[in-house]
Design a protein around this motif. Structure first.
Motif, PDB file in Angstrom:
ATOM      1  N   PHE A   1       0.877 -18.640 -15.045  1.00 17.21           N
ATOM      2  CA  PHE A   1       0.832 -18.634 -13.588  1.00 17.21           C
ATOM      3  C   PHE A   1      -0.462 -19.329 -13.152  1.00 17.21           C
ATOM      4  O   PHE A   1      -1.554 -18.926 -13.569  1.00 17.21           O
ATOM      5  CB  PHE A   1       0.854 -17.188 -13.088  1.00 17.21           C
ATOM      6  CG  PHE A   1       1.185 -17.015 -11.646  1.00 17.21           C
ATOM      7  CD1 PHE A   1       2.506 -16.989 -11.214  1.00 17.21           C
ATOM      8  CD2 PHE A   1       0.176 -16.855 -10.701  1.00 17.21           C
ATOM      9  CE1 PHE A   1       2.820 -16.802  -9.877  1.00 17.21           C
ATOM     10  CE2 PHE A   1       0.468 -16.666  -9.366  1.00 17.21           C
ATOM     11  CZ  PHE A   1       1.804 -16.649  -8.948  1.00 17.21           C
ATOM     12  N   PRO A   2      -0.396 -20.378 -12.325  1.00 11.13           N
ATOM     13  CA  PRO A   2      -1.615 -21.105 -11.948  1.00 11.13           C
ATOM     14  C   PRO A   2      -2.655 -20.192 -11.318  1.00 11.13           C
ATOM     15  O   PRO A   2      -2.358 -19.395 -10.425  1.00 11.13           O
ATOM     16  CB  PRO A   2      -1.100 -22.148 -10.948  1.00 11.13           C
ATOM     17  CG  PRO A   2       0.336 -22.353 -11.330  1.00 11.13           C
ATOM     18  CD  PRO A   2       0.815 -21.003 -11.771  1.00 11.13           C
ATOM     19  N   ALA A   3      -3.898 -20.335 -11.763  1.00 13.33           N
ATOM     20  CA  ALA A   3      -4.962 -19.450 -11.306  1.00 13.33           C
ATOM     21  C   ALA A   3      -5.441 -19.795  -9.902  1.00 13.33           C
ATOM     22  O   ALA A   3      -6.083 -18.958  -9.252  1.00 13.33           O
ATOM     23  CB  ALA A   3      -6.137 -19.512 -12.284  1.00 13.33           C
ATOM     24  N   ASP A   4      -5.142 -21.000  -9.437  1.00 11.93           N
ATOM     25  CA  ASP A   4      -5.677 -21.426  -8.150  1.00 11.93           C
ATOM     26  C   ASP A   4      -4.701 -21.242  -6.995  1.00 11.93           C
ATOM     27  O   ASP A   4      -4.944 -21.717  -5.889  1.00 11.93           O
ATOM     28  CB  ASP A   4      -6.100 -22.899  -8.220  1.00 11.93           C
ATOM     29  CG  ASP A   4      -4.933 -23.821  -8.568  1.00 11.93           C
ATOM     30  OD1 ASP A   4      -3.890 -23.319  -9.034  1.00 11.93           O
ATOM     31  OD2 ASP A   4      -5.071 -25.041  -8.364  1.00 11.93           O
ATOM     32  N   LEU A   5      -3.621 -20.527  -7.218  1.00  9.27           N
ATOM     33  CA  LEU A   5      -2.647 -20.314  -6.148  1.00  9.27           C
ATOM     34  C   LEU A   5      -3.187 -19.299  -5.137  1.00  9.27           C
ATOM     35  O   LEU A   5      -3.807 -18.300  -5.507  1.00  9.27           O
ATOM     36  CB  LEU A   5      -1.322 -19.803  -6.723  1.00  9.27           C
ATOM     37  CG  LEU A   5      -0.509 -20.827  -7.517  1.00  9.27           C
ATOM     38  CD1 LEU A   5       0.686 -20.153  -8.177  1.00  9.27           C
ATOM     39  CD2 LEU A   5      -0.041 -21.971  -6.632  1.00  9.27           C
ATOM     40  N   GLU A   6      -2.948 -19.579  -3.894  1.00  5.80           N
ATOM     41  CA  GLU A   6      -3.378 -18.675  -2.832  1.00  5.80           C
ATOM     42  C   GLU A   6      -2.195 -17.855  -2.325  1.00  5.80           C
ATOM     43  O   GLU A   6      -1.042 -18.192  -2.553  1.00  5.80           O
ATOM     44  CB  GLU A   6      -4.005 -19.474  -1.682  1.00  5.80           C
ATOM     45  CG  GLU A   6      -5.243 -20.261  -2.097  1.00  5.80           C
ATOM     46  CD  GLU A   6      -5.825 -21.046  -0.943  1.00  5.80           C
ATOM     47  OE1 GLU A   6      -5.207 -21.072   0.136  1.00  5.80           O
ATOM     48  OE2 GLU A   6      -6.907 -21.649  -1.135  1.00  5.80           O
ATOM     49  N   HIS A   7      -2.497 -16.795  -1.639  1.00  8.67           N
ATOM     50  CA  HIS A   7      -1.485 -15.950  -1.005  1.00  8.67           C
ATOM     51  C   HIS A   7      -0.441 -15.473  -2.025  1.00  8.67           C
ATOM     52  O   HIS A   7       0.766 -15.656  -1.866  1.00  8.67           O
ATOM     53  CB  HIS A   7      -0.805 -16.724   0.134  1.00  8.67           C
ATOM     54  CG  HIS A   7      -0.055 -15.833   1.078  1.00  8.67           C
ATOM     55  ND1 HIS A   7      -0.668 -14.845   1.829  1.00  8.67           N
ATOM     56  CD2 HIS A   7       1.273 -15.768   1.383  1.00  8.67           C
ATOM     57  CE1 HIS A   7       0.242 -14.229   2.551  1.00  8.67           C
ATOM     58  NE2 HIS A   7       1.420 -14.771   2.303  1.00  8.67           N
ATOM     59  N   VAL A   8      -0.932 -14.850  -3.070  1.00 10.22           N
ATOM     60  CA  VAL A   8      -0.052 -14.288  -4.108  1.00 10.22           C
ATOM     61  C   VAL A   8       0.435 -12.924  -3.640  1.00 10.22           C
ATOM     62  O   VAL A   8      -0.356 -12.085  -3.199  1.00 10.22           O
ATOM     63  CB  VAL A   8      -0.808 -14.155  -5.442  1.00 10.22           C
ATOM     64  CG1 VAL A   8       0.090 -13.497  -6.490  1.00 10.22           C
ATOM     65  CG2 VAL A   8      -1.275 -15.528  -5.920  1.00 10.22           C
ATOM     66  N   ILE A   9       1.739 -12.688  -3.721  1.00  7.41           N
ATOM     67  CA  ILE A   9       2.306 -11.391  -3.352  1.00  7.41           C
ATOM     68  C   ILE A   9       3.172 -10.860  -4.491  1.00  7.41           C
ATOM     69  O   ILE A   9       3.490 -11.593  -5.445  1.00  7.41           O
ATOM     70  CB  ILE A   9       3.121 -11.461  -2.038  1.00  7.41           C
ATOM     71  CG1 ILE A   9       4.308 -12.420  -2.201  1.00  7.41           C
ATOM     72  CG2 ILE A   9       2.235 -11.883  -0.880  1.00  7.41           C
ATOM     73  CD1 ILE A   9       5.210 -12.459  -0.962  1.00  7.41           C
ATOM     74  N   LEU A  10       3.560  -9.608  -4.382  1.00  4.73           N
ATOM     75  CA  LEU A  10       4.366  -8.959  -5.412  1.00  4.73           C
ATOM     76  C   LEU A  10       5.760  -8.660  -4.882  1.00  4.73           C
ATOM     77  O   LEU A  10       5.953  -8.429  -3.679  1.00  4.73           O
ATOM     78  CB  LEU A  10       3.709  -7.655  -5.861  1.00  4.73           C
ATOM     79  CG  LEU A  10       2.292  -7.759  -6.411  1.00  4.73           C
ATOM     80  CD1 LEU A  10       1.767  -6.364  -6.774  1.00  4.73           C
ATOM     81  CD2 LEU A  10       2.233  -8.683  -7.614  1.00  4.73           C
ATOM     82  N   GLY A  11       6.726  -8.638  -5.792  1.00  2.00           N
ATOM     83  CA  GLY A  11       8.091  -8.234  -5.479  1.00  2.00           C
ATOM     84  C   GLY A  11       8.516  -7.144  -6.447  1.00  2.00           C
ATOM     85  O   GLY A  11       8.220  -7.220  -7.644  1.00  2.00           O
ATOM     86  N   LEU A  12       9.203  -6.125  -5.944  1.00  2.00           N
ATOM     87  CA  LEU A  12       9.527  -4.953  -6.766  1.00  2.00           C
ATOM     88  C   LEU A  12      10.986  -4.564  -6.584  1.00  2.00           C
ATOM     89  O   LEU A  12      11.449  -4.332  -5.472  1.00  2.00           O
ATOM     90  CB  LEU A  12       8.616  -3.792  -6.364  1.00  2.00           C
ATOM     91  CG  LEU A  12       8.793  -2.443  -7.071  1.00  2.00           C
ATOM     92  CD1 LEU A  12       8.529  -2.574  -8.568  1.00  2.00           C
ATOM     93  CD2 LEU A  12       7.863  -1.407  -6.451  1.00  2.00           C
ATOM     94  N   ASP A  13      11.706  -4.502  -7.698  1.00  2.04           N
ATOM     95  CA  ASP A  13      13.104  -4.042  -7.702  1.00  2.04           C
ATOM     96  C   ASP A  13      13.174  -2.787  -8.553  1.00  2.04           C
ATOM     97  O   ASP A  13      12.729  -2.785  -9.709  1.00  2.04           O
ATOM     98  CB  ASP A  13      14.035  -5.126  -8.263  1.00  2.04           C
ATOM     99  CG  ASP A  13      15.494  -4.730  -8.166  1.00  2.04           C
ATOM    100  OD1 ASP A  13      15.987  -4.569  -7.038  1.00  2.04           O
ATOM    101  OD2 ASP A  13      16.156  -4.588  -9.214  1.00  2.04           O
ATOM    102  N   PHE A  14      13.732  -1.717  -7.998  1.00  7.67           N
ATOM    103  CA  PHE A  14      13.703  -0.426  -8.687  1.00  7.67           C
ATOM    104  C   PHE A  14      14.784  -0.322  -9.760  1.00  7.67           C
ATOM    105  O   PHE A  14      15.923  -0.725  -9.573  1.00  7.67           O
ATOM    106  CB  PHE A  14      13.874   0.720  -7.692  1.00  7.67           C
ATOM    107  CG  PHE A  14      12.765   0.835  -6.693  1.00  7.67           C
ATOM    108  CD1 PHE A  14      11.459   1.040  -7.110  1.00  7.67           C
ATOM    109  CD2 PHE A  14      13.010   0.723  -5.340  1.00  7.67           C
ATOM    110  CE1 PHE A  14      10.424   1.143  -6.210  1.00  7.67           C
ATOM    111  CE2 PHE A  14      11.985   0.819  -4.419  1.00  7.67           C
ATOM    112  CZ  PHE A  14      10.688   1.028  -4.848  1.00  7.67           C
TER     113      PHE A  14
END
Length: 406
Positions: free
Chosen positions: A243-256
């Motif tokens: 995963f590129p280290a310089d990416l901005e605005h990283v968010i998470l996604g969660l599926d139960f």
């Protein structure tokens, strides 16, 4: 004129040779038979199993598995019976439990036919040989490992290579592991009508004019070559190593996932028209506190998460989302509505997809196809293994769509 009662094919010869070689050193040998339709690989395996049982020099305990018991009975057991009938060796009195737990006895040996959906013990059974028929069809790596760890002599698998990525392919080149390759041309008993049907898929000028050519079917079922599945929803993935280290605005996604299905956590980010995604967590979690401890390390001060609104414990104060929020994590429900699944898929498809390589994510992408009825494609995905892809879609539907340029 070849006699089906005495003829033994290419895969049979390999299995006999490797058994004789490895049984002397006490090492479990793995043989995976990859090939096209009607290549004879399944009949060869059944010939091998029957012949070693009929030798009578030992009592073999053998398991034949398929993804479901229904498929095991309708296809694997049916092929086994057909082969024995062709050999003139079928004895109906040797078959017991045909409608529940089929077993076929040959002298002191027994061949069990089982479905992974009806397994009554997670770790499998003690056995000498285990055979996974159509191993690419909904057989997970964990199921494979749980079953094979109790096998003492030989592990066999076969399949039509209808994917380009699968965890089974990663075993190629490993110690004591052998892959074979066969096509319909290796089967002298392939019916002429079937042979002509298979050859009608070849993309030749005549087949193109007749409207029968199909490069995917020709590669997989004719040539026995690995190819992407028909109707893939995401056919064009750029698989990356990190995963590129310089990416901005990283968010998470969660599926139960709770007891059977995995809980899937991904991180995603967008740069221009490129969507990046990486698997972070992939395991069943049925307890809010355990879930919190598992996902907490992936949150930073700037990170927030969009989660599946289908929360098993939504009405409970200790529901999954509520419990994460109560523990200080910024988790929000994804907005679902009628048609949001397909809308979300097309939003994802608007990006160039760059996914960090993992077995779980590759397996999901390879199996994620549009559903169909009688060959007619429907505008909905086929239910199945899509937990990570759902989590990615939640992020795109909730946030990343705002970065799409019109």
């Amino acid at each position: 004129m070849l006699d089906p009662r005495t003829y033994r094919g290419k895969v049979y010869t390999v299995l006999r040779y490797l058994l004789s070689l490895y049984i002397l050193v006490g090492v479990v040998v793995r043989v995976f038979n990859e090939g096209g339709s009607r290549s004879g690989k399944t009949f060869c395996t059944f010939d091998f199993l029957v012949d070693i049982c009929m030798q009578g020099d030992r009592a073999w305990n053998i398991y034949v598995f398929r993804s479901t018991l229904q498929d095991c009975k309708e296809y694997s057991l049916a092929d086994f019976k057909k082969k024995l009938i062709l050999r003139g060796d079928y004895d109906p009195d040797c078959l017991t439990g045909e409608n529940v737990r089929p077993d076929y006895r040959i002298g002191k040996s027994v061949i069990h036919f089982r479905g992974l959906d009806k397994m009554d013990r997670k770790e499998g059974y003690d056995c000498d040989i285990v055979y996974f028929n159509e191993m690419l069809d909904d057989i997970s790596q964990s199921q494979f490992e749980n079953i094979t760890m109790r096998c003492t002599t030989m592990i066999i698998g076969d399949w039509n290579p209808k994917y380009t990525q699968h965890w089974a392919f990663d075993m190629e080149g490993q110690p004591d592991t052998f892959f074979t390759h066969t096509t319909y041309r290796d089967n002298p008993f392939c019916p002429l009508a079937v042979r002509r049907r298979i050859e009608s898929y070849e993309p030749t000028p005549d087949n193109d004019a007749a409207g029968t050519s199909d490069p995917y079917r020709w590669n997989v079922y004719g040539l026995g070559m690995r190819a992407a599945q028909e109707g893939l929803i995401y056919p064009n993935i750029n698989w990356i190593d990190s995963f590129p280290a310089d990416l901005e605005h990283v968010i998470l996604g969660l599926d139960f996932g709770f007891t059977k299905d995995p809980t899937a956590l991904v991180r995603t980010a967008v740069r221009g028209s490129d969507l990046y995604a990486e698997k972070l967590l992939y395991s069943p979690i049925d307890d809010p506190e355990i879930l919190y401890q598992a996902v907490k390390p992936f949150f930073t001060k700037k990170t927030y998460c969009f989660a599946d609104s289908a929360d098993k414990y939504a009405s409970n104060p200790e529901g999954m989302i509520n419990s994460l929020v109560a523990r200080g994590l910024p988790v929000m429900k994804v907005n679902k509505y009628h048609g949001s699944l397909v809308d979300g898929i097309y939003l994802v498809k608007n990006f160039r997809l760059n996914f960090v390589r993992s077995r779980e994510l590759q397996n999901e992408v390879n199996a994620y196809v549009w559903d169909s009825v009688n060959g007619i494609q429907l505008l909905k995905p086929k239910d199945g293994n899509d937990h990570l892809l759902d989590a990615i879609r939640y992020d795109v539907m909730s946030e990343h769509k705002n970065f799409l340029t019109t």
